[in-house]
Scaffold this motif. Structure first.
Motif, mmCIF file in Angstrom:
data_model
loop_
_atom_site.group_PDB
_atom_site.id
_atom_site.type_symbol
_atom_site.label_atom_id
_atom_site.label_comp_id
_atom_site.label_asym_id
_atom_site.label_seq_id
_atom_site.Cartn_x
_atom_site.Cartn_y
_atom_site.Cartn_z
ATOM 1 N N ILE A 204 0.925 -1.150 0.076
ATOM 2 C CA ILE A 204 0.118 0.114 0.056
ATOM 3 C C ILE A 204 1.078 1.204 -0.086
ATOM 4 N N LEU A 205 0.627 2.296 -0.844
ATOM 5 C CA LEU A 205 1.431 3.483 -0.966
ATOM 6 C C LEU A 205 0.837 4.368 -0.432
ATOM 7 N N PRO A 206 1.362 5.413 0.237
ATOM 8 C CA PRO A 206 0.576 6.373 1.133
ATOM 9 C C PRO A 206 -0.253 7.561 -0.038
ATOM 10 N N GLY A 207 -1.454 7.668 0.189
ATOM 11 C CA GLY A 207 -2.366 8.791 -0.762
ATOM 12 C C GLY A 207 -2.671 8.009 -1.884
ATOM 13 N N TYR A 236 5.446 0.353 3.913
ATOM 14 C CA TYR A 236 6.212 1.185 3.225
ATOM 15 C C TYR A 236 6.522 2.150 4.225
ATOM 16 N N THR A 237 8.072 2.296 3.824
ATOM 17 C CA THR A 237 9.171 3.213 4.594
ATOM 18 C C THR A 237 9.479 4.235 3.738
ATOM 19 N N PRO A 238 9.151 5.489 3.932
ATOM 20 C CA PRO A 238 9.739 6.582 3.065
ATOM 21 C C PRO A 238 11.203 6.691 3.081
ATOM 22 N N MET A 239 11.717 6.674 1.843
ATOM 23 C CA MET A 239 12.968 6.858 1.635
ATOM 24 C C MET A 239 13.455 8.445 1.443
ATOM 25 N N PRO A 240 14.708 8.866 1.978
ATOM 26 C CA PRO A 240 14.862 10.435 1.721
ATOM 27 C C PRO A 240 14.722 10.909 0.548
ATOM 28 N N GLY A 241 14.265 11.968 0.580
ATOM 29 C CA GLY A 241 14.016 13.061 -0.679
ATOM 30 C C GLY A 241 12.803 12.881 -1.609
ATOM 31 N N LEU A 242 11.923 11.960 -0.996
ATOM 32 C CA LEU A 242 10.790 11.544 -1.947
ATOM 33 C C LEU A 242 9.796 12.739 -1.658
ATOM 34 N N PRO A 243 8.956 13.202 -2.625
ATOM 35 C CA PRO A 243 8.035 14.203 -2.483
ATOM 36 C C PRO A 243 6.752 13.721 -1.949
ATOM 37 N N ALA A 244 6.022 14.504 -1.499
ATOM 38 C CA ALA A 244 4.501 14.153 -0.968
ATOM 39 C C ALA A 244 3.502 13.539 -1.958
ATOM 40 N N PRO A 245 2.907 12.335 -1.637
ATOM 41 C CA PRO A 245 2.693 11.853 -0.225
ATOM 42 C C PRO A 245 3.736 10.784 0.032
ATOM 43 N N LEU A 246 4.580 10.486 -0.909
ATOM 44 C CA LEU A 246 5.370 9.347 -0.502
ATOM 45 C C LEU A 246 6.404 9.403 0.387
ATOM 46 N N ASN A 247 6.400 10.743 1.182
ATOM 47 C CA ASN A 247 7.600 11.048 2.203
ATOM 48 C C ASN A 247 6.804 10.645 3.623
ATOM 49 N N ARG A 248 5.880 10.043 3.472
ATOM 50 C CA ARG A 248 5.245 9.409 4.718
ATOM 51 C C ARG A 248 5.034 7.880 4.918
ATOM 52 N N PRO A 249 4.646 7.525 6.071
ATOM 53 C CA PRO A 249 4.025 6.121 5.999
ATOM 54 C C PRO A 249 2.603 6.075 5.818
ATOM 55 N N ILE A 250 2.139 4.968 5.569
ATOM 56 C CA ILE A 250 0.376 4.962 5.392
ATOM 57 C C ILE A 250 -0.210 5.061 6.597
ATOM 58 N N THR A 251 -1.470 5.643 6.770
ATOM 59 C CA THR A 251 -2.115 5.877 7.971
ATOM 60 C C THR A 251 -2.881 4.479 8.226
ATOM 61 N N ASP A 252 -3.199 4.697 9.581
ATOM 62 C CA ASP A 252 -4.218 3.543 10.068
ATOM 63 C C ASP A 252 -5.386 3.456 9.324
ATOM 64 N N GLU A 253 -6.057 4.604 8.963
ATOM 65 C CA GLU A 253 -7.114 4.682 8.128
ATOM 66 C C GLU A 253 -7.137 4.075 6.676
ATOM 67 N N GLU A 254 -5.934 4.242 6.098
ATOM 68 C CA GLU A 254 -5.570 3.868 5.020
ATOM 69 C C GLU A 254 -5.439 2.413 4.878
ATOM 70 N N VAL A 258 -7.948 -0.386 2.885
ATOM 71 C CA VAL A 258 -7.474 -1.565 2.250
ATOM 72 C C VAL A 258 -7.869 -2.956 2.597
ATOM 73 N N LEU A 259 -7.641 -3.074 3.956
ATOM 74 C CA LEU A 259 -7.666 -4.361 4.430
ATOM 75 C C LEU A 259 -9.105 -4.856 4.434
ATOM 76 N N SER A 260 -10.132 -3.949 4.659
ATOM 77 C CA SER A 260 -11.450 -4.287 4.755
ATOM 78 C C SER A 260 -11.895 -4.682 3.321
ATOM 79 N N THR A 271 -1.481 -10.372 6.596
ATOM 80 C CA THR A 271 -1.419 -8.947 6.621
ATOM 81 C C THR A 271 -0.177 -8.662 7.576
ATOM 82 N N GLN A 272 0.007 -7.294 7.795
ATOM 83 C CA GLN A 272 0.862 -7.005 8.597
ATOM 84 C C GLN A 272 0.624 -5.629 9.703
ATOM 85 N N ASP A 273 1.202 -5.680 10.902
ATOM 86 C CA ASP A 273 0.999 -4.832 11.631
ATOM 87 C C ASP A 273 1.754 -3.375 11.338
ATOM 88 N N LYS A 274 1.594 -2.267 12.122
ATOM 89 C CA LYS A 274 2.217 -0.965 11.631
ATOM 90 C C LYS A 274 3.773 -0.965 12.144
#
Length: 285
Positions: A204-207, A236-254, A258-260, A271-274
């Motif tokens: 899952i990619l953030p955003g 998903y672990t953001p690597m240095p230098g990426l623009p938004a929204p790829l510069n953050r982890p995914i949220t619990d809501e996201e 997707v899990l649902s 599945t994976q936990d945070k």
């Protein structure tokens, strides 16, 4: 199969790697191994107690901008080996207790890998790839791979173009996964471990939740419950230098959304936990 007029991956560069020419992946005609290890963090049905015998190859035919393994994937790095040396490496991992041999990003080196898989190894062979594969190339693996572990990264080809330079990703990966399932048949379990079959990973990619929902829709529409397994990844672990929204982890809501959707599509798997979104789980290359 050889490295001349290379068409191993869907990019079909056609370069003569035996003459030193470099295609999109930049890889030479000598297989490069960046790391080998007993990998304890693969899906539990693969890793078991001993871990997967992971063989990480240098370079990649896809090249995602957010790749967690980019230290070895963004450029071809590693120790050069021939088929006999690769076979010995795999046998050494088995002696150390590996539950399987996990070939990670292998396609660019298949002319070296295929001879190393004969005769058959005493543990399952896992083909761990980005999903962006040619059906014609996969057919050469029939009878040599027990478990396919492809990604299905994108259902949105505009996103695939922007993040992986692969505007034909979705249709190409879908055809590849169908071929993988044709070869292995439905998932076969042996106790708590998988003996053969296909596990489709989706990160899952953030955003980009809509992309994930469309990926799961396709899997649910094309495979019966339990025919394949899905590994839904929130690592998903953001690597240095990426623009938004790829510069953050995914949220619990996201992740929950997707899990649902995965369950609504009657898809089974992992599945994976945070806590999975942590750089400590990225192998030290």
């Amino acid at each position: 199969m050889n490295y001349a007029n290379c068409e191993l991956c869907p990019r079909r560069c056609g370069v003569n790697r035996t003459a030193g020419q470099k295609g999109r992946c930049g890889c030479p005609d000598t297989a490069l191994i960046a790391k080998t290890m007993l990998h304890k963090w693969e899906e539990p049905a693969l890793a078991g107690n001993g871990g997967s015998g992971a063989v990480f190859f240098g370079g990649c035919t896809l090249g995602c901008v957010y790749c967690q393994n980019r230290a070895i994937s963004a450029r071809p790095v590693g120790k050069a080996v021939d088929s006999a040396q690769l076979r010995q490496i795999m046998e050494d991992l088995i002696e150390q207790g590996a539950e399987n041999i996990d070939l990670v990003t292998p396609t660019q080196y298949l002319p070296t890998i295929l001879p190393a898989l004969e005769p058959r190894l005493p543990v399952p062979v896992v083909y761990n790839c980005g999903g962006y594969e040619r059906v014609e190339t996969l057919k050469m693996l029939e009878g040599k791979v027990d478990i396919y572990l492809p990604d299905l990264k994108y259902a949105d080809n505009r996103l695939a173009r922007a993040l992986s330079g692969a505007p034909d990703y979705f249709e190409t990966a879908c055809a590849a996964i169908r071929e993988m399932v044709r070869q292995t048949g439905p998932v076969v379990w042996e106790g708590e471990k998988i003996k053969s079959g296909v596990i489709v990973r989706h990160l899952i990619l953030p955003g980009f939740v809509d992309n994930s929902l469309k990926v799961l829709d396709w899997l649910g529409e094309n495979f019966a419950p339990g025919e394949i397994l899905v590994s839904l990844m929130r690592q998903y672990t953001p690597m240095p230098g990426l623009p938004a929204p790829l510069n953050r982890p995914i949220t619990d809501e996201e992740y929950d959304a997707v899990l649902s959707w995965m369950y609504l599509n009657d898809l089974e798997g992992f599945t994976q936990d945070k806590t999975a979104a942590d750089q400590q789980y990225i192998p030290d290359f």
